[in-house]
Design a protein around this motif. Structure first.
Motif, PDB file in Angstrom:
ATOM      1  N   ILE A   1     -15.943   3.735  -4.625  1.00  0.00           N
ATOM      2  CA  ILE A   1     -15.143   2.664  -5.243  1.00  0.00           C
ATOM      3  C   ILE A   1     -13.797   3.224  -5.703  1.00  0.00           C
ATOM      4  O   ILE A   1     -12.761   2.576  -5.563  1.00  0.00           O
ATOM      5  CB  ILE A   1     -15.920   2.001  -6.404  1.00  0.00           C
ATOM      6  N   ASN A   2     -13.793   4.446  -6.207  1.00  0.00           N
ATOM      7  CA  ASN A   2     -12.520   5.059  -6.606  1.00  0.00           C
ATOM      8  C   ASN A   2     -11.608   5.259  -5.396  1.00  0.00           C
ATOM      9  O   ASN A   2     -10.402   5.031  -5.464  1.00  0.00           O
ATOM     10  CB  ASN A   2     -12.765   6.388  -7.326  1.00  0.00           C
TER      11      ASN A   2
ATOM     12  N   GLN B   1     -22.356   9.084  -4.218  1.00  0.00           N
ATOM     13  CA  GLN B   1     -22.210   8.174  -5.361  1.00  0.00           C
ATOM     14  C   GLN B   1     -21.342   6.973  -4.993  1.00  0.00           C
ATOM     15  O   GLN B   1     -20.226   7.133  -4.487  1.00  0.00           O
ATOM     16  CB  GLN B   1     -21.565   8.917  -6.549  1.00  0.00           C
ATOM     17  N   LEU B   2     -21.835   5.778  -5.301  1.00  0.00           N
ATOM     18  CA  LEU B   2     -21.046   4.564  -5.054  1.00  0.00           C
ATOM     19  C   LEU B   2     -19.736   4.611  -5.849  1.00  0.00           C
ATOM     20  O   LEU B   2     -18.689   4.189  -5.365  1.00  0.00           O
ATOM     21  CB  LEU B   2     -21.879   3.331  -5.449  1.00  0.00           C
ATOM     22  N   THR B   3     -19.807   5.175  -7.056  1.00  0.00           N
ATOM     23  CA  THR B   3     -18.603   5.286  -7.906  1.00  0.00           C
ATOM     24  C   THR B   3     -17.475   6.019  -7.171  1.00  0.00           C
ATOM     25  O   THR B   3     -16.317   5.604  -7.221  1.00  0.00           O
ATOM     26  CB  THR B   3     -18.949   6.065  -9.201  1.00  0.00           C
TER      27      THR B   3
ATOM     28  N   CYS C   1     -15.001   4.180   3.135  1.00  0.00           N
ATOM     29  CA  CYS C   1     -14.951   5.109   1.990  1.00  0.00           C
ATOM     30  C   CYS C   1     -16.284   5.839   1.858  1.00  0.00           C
ATOM     31  O   CYS C   1     -16.324   7.051   1.623  1.00  0.00           O
ATOM     32  CB  CYS C   1     -14.632   4.345   0.699  1.00  0.00           C
ATOM     33  N   LEU C   2     -17.382   5.102   2.024  1.00  0.00           N
ATOM     34  CA  LEU C   2     -18.718   5.730   1.904  1.00  0.00           C
ATOM     35  C   LEU C   2     -18.913   6.789   2.989  1.00  0.00           C
ATOM     36  O   LEU C   2     -19.592   7.788   2.779  1.00  0.00           O
ATOM     37  CB  LEU C   2     -19.812   4.660   1.996  1.00  0.00           C
TER      38      LEU C   2
ATOM     39  N   LEU D   1     -11.703   3.439  -2.711  1.00  0.00           N
ATOM     40  CA  LEU D   1     -11.301   2.075  -2.340  1.00  0.00           C
ATOM     41  C   LEU D   1     -10.125   1.600  -3.199  1.00  0.00           C
ATOM     42  O   LEU D   1      -9.175   0.993  -2.685  1.00  0.00           O
ATOM     43  CB  LEU D   1     -12.502   1.131  -2.529  1.00  0.00           C
ATOM     44  N   ALA D   2     -10.191   1.918  -4.509  1.00  0.00           N
ATOM     45  CA  ALA D   2      -9.135   1.476  -5.429  1.00  0.00           C
ATOM     46  C   ALA D   2      -7.799   2.150  -5.111  1.00  0.00           C
ATOM     47  O   ALA D   2      -6.738   1.647  -5.500  1.00  0.00           O
ATOM     48  CB  ALA D   2      -9.547   1.762  -6.870  1.00  0.00           C
ATOM     49  N   GLY D   3      -7.848   3.286  -4.391  1.00  0.00           N
ATOM     50  CA  GLY D   3      -6.618   3.942  -3.953  1.00  0.00           C
ATOM     51  C   GLY D   3      -6.042   3.287  -2.705  1.00  0.00           C
ATOM     52  O   GLY D   3      -4.881   3.502  -2.352  1.00  0.00           O
ATOM     53  N   ARG D   4      -6.849   2.474  -2.019  1.00  0.00           N
ATOM     54  CA  ARG D   4      -6.410   1.858  -0.762  1.00  0.00           C
ATOM     55  C   ARG D   4      -6.012   0.400  -0.920  1.00  0.00           C
ATOM     56  O   ARG D   4      -5.139  -0.098  -0.230  1.00  0.00           O
ATOM     57  CB  ARG D   4      -7.546   1.885   0.261  1.00  0.00           C
ATOM     58  N   GLU D   5      -6.751  -0.316  -1.770  1.00  0.00           N
ATOM     59  CA  GLU D   5      -6.491  -1.753  -1.928  1.00  0.00           C
ATOM     60  C   GLU D   5      -6.816  -2.163  -3.353  1.00  0.00           C
ATOM     61  O   GLU D   5      -7.405  -1.390  -4.108  1.00  0.00           O
ATOM     62  CB  GLU D   5      -7.326  -2.559  -0.914  1.00  0.00           C
ATOM     63  N   LYS D   6      -6.429  -3.393  -3.702  1.00  0.00           N
ATOM     64  CA  LYS D   6      -6.689  -3.866  -5.077  1.00  0.00           C
ATOM     65  C   LYS D   6      -8.175  -3.999  -5.335  1.00  0.00           C
ATOM     66  O   LYS D   6      -8.904  -4.549  -4.503  1.00  0.00           O
ATOM     67  CB  LYS D   6      -6.021  -5.221  -5.286  1.00  0.00           C
TER      68      LYS D   6
END
Ligand code: UTP
Length: 294
Positions: free
Chosen positions: A236-237, A231-233, A218-219, A239-244
Motif C-alpha cells: 500500500i505504501n 506485508q500488505l502495508t 506492488c505486491l 501504491l501511495a507513491g504511484r497514485e492517490k
C-alpha cells in the motif's frame, strides 16, 4: 463504478486460537451461534459485492461447505417441520457467488491477497479481514466503496481513531484531510505500530480496504518484510507513491475477534444487542458479579 468484487483471506494459521484451530478454521468459530466468517460475508452482500474470493489453505474446507447447500440437513429439517431453521440454512447457501483460491504457503497477508489476482484482474476491489468485526449502521465496506466511487475508484483504507497510547498496536496512517470532508484523508503513508511519540496520527487501520488493481503489481515487487512475510502495508505504501490513496474514518464499533479478549468482548456485546439473548446475558453478568464480588 460500483465495487463488485471482494477478497476475504482466510488462509492464516490462527495460532492465537489453538488448540481449537488445530482442526477448526478460526473463521468458523462462532460468536454465539453465528461463525465469524458469516458476518464478513453478510457485510460483503450488504455492500453490493457480487463476487467473493476466499483465499484459503488446507484444512479450511469447512468454510466452503458452510456456504454450500446441505441437502441432507435441509431434507431432515423439512421432514421435521423446522421451517425457521430450514430458512436459516438455505439462505446461507445462496447469499453470494463464492470463488476459492489456495494460498499454498502462508507467506503473509500481502501474499494472500496476491493469490486472488487471476480473479480480480484490473478491477478495484474490497478486502475484508474476517477477524475484524464491525457493527455499523451502514456496512463499512459500503462506506469505503462510496468514498472510492466519489474519487475515481481509487484506493480507500478504512481507519478508526484509537487512544494515542495504543498506536504501537496498529498500522497508523499519515495524511492530510480533504477540505471537503473531515472524515477522508489523502494518505501519504502507513506506518506499522509506531510508538505514540512517533505516530503522525491516531488513525489505525483494522482490516477494511478498497484497493485498485495496481496493488497487484506492488505486491509482486515488495520484498519480504516484518516476520519474513509479504506485508500488505508495504504494498500500500508503494501504491501511495504511484497514485492517490485515501483513508476514511468509518462509522461503527470494531471488535478484534482474532484475539481472546476481543472475541470475549464481541460475544458479550453481541448477546446484549440481540433481543433473544439480551436478558440471558444480563442475568449471567449479574450472577457473576454477585459470585465474584466485582
Ligand atoms: P493474522 O495476522 O490474524 O494471522 O492474519 P492468523 O494466522 O489468522 O492468526 P494468528 O495471528 O496466528 O492467531 C490476518 C488475516 O490474514 C489472513 C488470516 O487468515 C487473517 O484473516 N492471512 C494471514 C492469510 O490468509 N495468509 C497468511 O499468510 C497470513
Amino acid at each position: 463504478m460500483n465495487i463488485r468484487k471482494a477478497v476475504i483471506p482466510v488462509a492464516g494459521k490462527g495460532t492465537r486460537f489453538l488448540p481449537a484451530t488445530k482442526q477448526i478454521p478460526k473463521e468458523m468459530i462462532p460468536i454465539i451461534n453465528i461463525p465469524m466468517i458469516h458476518y464478513s460475508v453478510m457485510e460483503a452482500v450488504e455492500s453490493g459485492i457480487e463476487q467473493l474470493v476466499f483465499v484459503t489453505s488446507s484444512g479450511k474446507e469447512t468454510i466452503e461447505n458452510y456456504f454450500d447447500r446441505n441437502l441432507e440437513l435441509e431434507k431432515f429439517l423439512e421432514q421435521n417441520g423446522k421451517e425457521k431453521e430450514l430458512n436459516l440454512i438455505q439462505n446461507i447457501g445462496s447469499m453470494i457467488e463464492i470463488i476459492t483460491v489456495r494460498q499454498k504457503e502462508q507467506l503473509g497477508l500481502g501474499h494472500a491477497i496476491n493469490c486472488a489476482k487471476p480473479i480480480i484482474g484490473d478491477d478495484t476491489f474490497a478486502v475484508i479481514l474476517g477477524d475484524d468485526l464491525v457493527r455499523s449502521k451502514k456496512p463499512v465496506t459500503k462506506q469505503l466503496s462510496e468514498v472510492s466511487i466519489a474519487n475515481d475508484n481509487k484506493s480507500v483504507i478504512g481507519v478508526m481513531e484509537v487512544p494515542n497510547l495504543d498506536t504501537s498496536k496498529y498500522g497508523i496512517v499519515d495524511g492530510e484531510f480533504l477540505d471537503s470532508d473531515k472524515l477522508t484523508l489523502h494518505m501519504k503513508a502507513m506506518i506499522e505500530k509506531p510508538r505514540p511519540e512517533d505516530a503522525p496520527t491516531n488513525l489505525a487501520t483494522p482490516g477494511r480496504y478498497i484497493l485498485t488493481g495496481e496493488i497487484f503489481d506492488c505486491l509482486d515487487r515488495i520484498p519480504r518484510g516484518v516476520g519474513g512475510e509479504y506485508q500488505l502495508t508495504d504494498a500500500i505504501n508503494m501504491l501511495a507513491g504511484r497514485e492517490k490513496v485515501f483513508a476514511h474514518i468509518f462509522e461503527g464499533d470494531r471488535f478484534d475477534t482474532g484475539n481472546i479478549e476481543g472475541f470475549l468482548n464481541a460475544t458479550v456485546e453481541f448477546a446484549l444487542r440481540d433481543n433473544a439473548t439480551k436478558d440471558i446475558m444480563m442475568n449471567i453478568i449479574r450472577e457473576k458479579i454477585k459470585t465474584y464480588g466485582i
